[in-house]
Write an enzyme that holds these catalytic residues in place. Structure first.
Site, PDB file in Angstrom:
ATOM      1  N   GLN A   1       0.831  -1.202   0.000  1.00 32.90           N
ATOM      2  CA  GLN A   1       0.000   0.000   0.000  1.00 32.90           C
ATOM      3  C   GLN A   1       0.869   1.257   0.000  1.00 32.90           C
ATOM      4  OE1 GLN A   1      -3.774   0.230   2.028  1.00 32.90           O
ATOM      5  NE2 GLN A   1      -3.648  -1.931   2.610  1.00 32.90           N
ATOM      6  N   CYS A   2       1.133   1.810   1.164  1.00 38.90           N
ATOM      7  CA  CYS A   2       1.834   3.096   1.198  1.00 38.90           C
ATOM      8  C   CYS A   2       3.269   3.009   0.681  1.00 38.90           C
ATOM      9  CB  CYS A   2       1.797   3.667   2.607  1.00 38.90           C
ATOM     10  SG  CYS A   2       0.102   4.031   3.146  1.00 38.90           S
TER      11      CYS A   2
END
Length: 201
Positions: free
Chosen positions: A116-117
């Site tokens: 994700q990030c």
């Protein structure tokens, strides 16, 4: 100085979630610490990024006190601490300006969550022209429930569901899509030397 280490979302918020016990990398803090020590010794910039979701009331809402680095990680004087509200570290911060002003062209990415990030920041950074090294074993992620699975299930049920995407699959997929396109994949040992190597030498 032309290189920066981005430490993304290694924050207490994640430890407050029940799924933390299913983390792909229980030693994420130790691995990140090694990268931070190496960056500092080489004179590289260390940039700390935290994720915040104000007004949600959850573990990422700063009013609950969990939007902080997992101890014993801590910034030193002169090391920026940025707070983002998007999945990548650029869109809702001044990270790009900060790096450009400092003359940074190379980034080393680590943190939570792998796909994700960390992955999203890597993709954006590559598109912005940075040369990115993605240190997979200094990232962590968690099993992902199937999109049709009921929400709010206990961790044991999520793990027992054959449709759940396991952490090994997530990590492998991230490495496949990033390598040769958005980043070079490296390990902590490759960047810092194996633990104990200095003593052995």
């Amino acid at each position: 100085m032309s290189k920066a280490l981005l430490v993304i979302d290694v924050q207490e918020s994640f430890r407050q979630r029940p799924i933390w016990r299913a983390s792909s990398n229980p030693d994420i803090v130790g691995q990140v610490s090694r990268l931070v020590e190496a960056a500092r010794s080489q004179g590289d910039l260390v940039v700390w990024v935290l994720h915040s979701d104000p007004g949600t009331g959850d573990v990422f809402d700063p009013v609950n006190g969990h939007v902080r680095l997992i101890a014993p990680l801590a910034e030193q004087a002169g090391e920026p601490v940025l707070t983002k509200t998007s999945r990548n570290a650029f869109t809702t911060t001044n990270l790009h300006q900060l790096l450009t002003t400092a003359g940074i062209r190379e980034l080393v990415v680590c943190g939570i969550q792998t796909e994700q990030c960390c992955e999203t920041t890597t993709r954006v950074a590559a598109d912005l022209g940075f040369e990115v090294t993605f240190v997979t074993d200094a990232t962590a992620t968690f099993p992902i429930a199937h999109r049709d699975a009921p929400t709010g299930r206990p961790v044991d049920e999520i793990l027992a569901d054959p449709r759940t995407l396991g952490t090994a699959e997530i990590v492998t997929r991230t490495e496949y899509v990033l390598a040769g396109r958005f980043a070079t994949i490296r390990t902590v040992d490759e960047l810092t030397g194996p633990v104990g190597a200095a003593l052995a030498g």
